[in-house]
Write an enzyme that holds these catalytic residues in place. Sequence first.
Site, PDB file in Angstrom:
ATOM      1  N   GLU A 139      23.391  92.770  13.479  1.00 44.96           N
ATOM      2  CA  GLU A 139      24.710  92.764  12.844  1.00 44.96           C
ATOM      3  C   GLU A 139      24.471  92.619  11.344  1.00 44.96           C
ATOM      4  O   GLU A 139      24.152  91.540  10.847  1.00 44.96           O
ATOM      5  CB  GLU A 139      25.576  91.616  13.381  1.00 44.96           C
ATOM      6  CG  GLU A 139      27.018  91.714  12.898  1.00 44.96           C
ATOM      7  CD  GLU A 139      27.914  90.675  13.571  1.00 44.96           C
ATOM      8  OE1 GLU A 139      28.912  91.068  14.201  1.00 44.96           O
ATOM      9  OE2 GLU A 139      27.589  89.476  13.470  1.00 44.96           O
ATOM     10  N   SER A 141      26.605  93.594   8.699  1.00 45.66           N
ATOM     11  CA  SER A 141      27.733  93.152   7.880  1.00 45.66           C
ATOM     12  C   SER A 141      27.772  91.635   7.847  1.00 45.66           C
ATOM     13  O   SER A 141      27.525  90.970   8.865  1.00 45.66           O
ATOM     14  CB  SER A 141      29.044  93.690   8.451  1.00 45.66           C
ATOM     15  OG  SER A 141      30.147  93.166   7.736  1.00 45.66           O
ATOM     16  N   ARG A 328      26.532  84.857   2.543  1.00 44.73           N
ATOM     17  CA  ARG A 328      25.327  85.381   3.174  1.00 44.73           C
ATOM     18  C   ARG A 328      25.560  85.471   4.671  1.00 44.73           C
ATOM     19  O   ARG A 328      26.455  84.818   5.208  1.00 44.73           O
ATOM     20  CB  ARG A 328      24.131  84.473   2.895  1.00 44.73           C
ATOM     21  CG  ARG A 328      23.736  84.385   1.426  1.00 44.73           C
ATOM     22  CD  ARG A 328      22.509  83.502   1.255  1.00 44.73           C
ATOM     23  NE  ARG A 328      22.741  82.147   1.757  1.00 44.73           N
ATOM     24  CZ  ARG A 328      21.789  81.228   1.865  1.00 44.73           C
ATOM     25  NH1 ARG A 328      20.545  81.515   1.543  1.00 44.73           N
ATOM     26  NH2 ARG A 328      22.076  80.019   2.310  1.00 44.73           N
ATOM     27  N   LYS A 329      24.731  86.248   5.351  1.00 40.14           N
ATOM     28  CA  LYS A 329      24.909  86.429   6.787  1.00 40.14           C
ATOM     29  C   LYS A 329      24.703  85.127   7.546  1.00 40.14           C
ATOM     30  O   LYS A 329      25.479  84.796   8.441  1.00 40.14           O
ATOM     31  CB  LYS A 329      23.940  87.506   7.312  1.00 40.14           C
ATOM     32  CG  LYS A 329      24.100  87.797   8.793  1.00 40.14           C
ATOM     33  CD  LYS A 329      25.491  88.336   9.100  1.00 40.14           C
ATOM     34  CE  LYS A 329      25.716  88.556  10.574  1.00 40.14           C
ATOM     35  NZ  LYS A 329      27.120  88.890  10.870  1.00 40.14           N
ATOM     36  N   VAL A 330      23.658  84.378   7.193  1.00 38.10           N
ATOM     37  CA  VAL A 330      23.379  83.127   7.884  1.00 38.10           C
ATOM     38  C   VAL A 330      23.607  81.960   6.911  1.00 38.10           C
ATOM     39  O   VAL A 330      23.000  81.929   5.841  1.00 38.10           O
ATOM     40  CB  VAL A 330      21.924  83.091   8.417  1.00 38.10           C
ATOM     41  CG1 VAL A 330      21.639  81.743   9.091  1.00 38.10           C
ATOM     42  CG2 VAL A 330      21.690  84.229   9.389  1.00 38.10           C
TER      43      VAL A 330
END
Length: 334
Positions: A139, A141, A328-330
């Site tokens: 994923e 996005s 950020r993604k994480v």
Amino acid sequence: MRAEIFEQPAVLSRVLAEESGPAERIARELRRRGVRFAVLAARGTSDHAAILGKYILGCALGVPAALAAPSIATLYKSRLRLEGSAVFGVSQSGRSPDIVEYIRAARRAGAVTVAVTNDPGSPLAQAARHRLLLHAGPERSVAATKTFTSELACLYLLAARWKGGKPGTRMLKDLELMPGLASAALGLDEAVAADMSRCRRMERCEVIGRGFPFPVALETALKFKETAGIFAEGASAADFLHGPIGMAKYQAGPGFRALLLLSKGPGLASLRTVEEKLKAAGVGVLRLGPPDCPDFLSPIPLAVCGQLAAYHLALLKGRDPDHPAGLRKVTRTR
């Protein structure tokens, strides 16, 4: 983000095909150990999936479920007493340190621990005794879309297996509707885009649901914040009528809208009451639903429609939904 929104029917199909067996093995242990309550630990989008988990477990099984406060174990170092419970760590990445540590502490405390995650090699998956995988693929996005609905699918699937017997079998049959419901919602893409085109000036939004749609209201509001950069708040229709409705007449104008998430369930009447009061106060009201599906599965199509709405509003405002500023993604919290 758009590509990942459109992957959801296939992702849901994979969850149903691949995780039914693991869900049954977990359910057997839950029944064998006589588990009577559940705790769900999550952050962000996954927290909204966990809130829906409370509805799924409560309505399908009568099992009381609560959200964890991970800082009890991580910041305050308190000893947990979770014998006889099931504790679910819900995280698409499986890398949020506080959720991982909470699951470790819950396992030491005697709970049946389950990781609901996209990465089988993640710290969360290793920390828990059991795992349910999202099968969402990468994923990219920042805004989570397909991992949200696949988290829901895992929780639905486990509840059906835990329920067992003929009622559980009927519930499993109903869950086969999920990919088709997601596809039907994707078919509303142009209509959702048209609705958003009339809301170009919107900078504040109240997203309101009741019952099963309520956690989706929280998630849709988050998507508006993340991708379109507007101030949005998710609310239960019941809570909204207990106080926040009082601000409606002061906020009415082109910059403020209310988005109602409707389902053909017992929560619909209170949504109608909210709609009447908002319109009387001069607030512009948008409506999603009610989807043509059982109330308890309405979060799937409503979530997809909410994701599309956030995506289109972001484009209208000239913002990049794939790379929201400052995110950020994480996100690693302790």
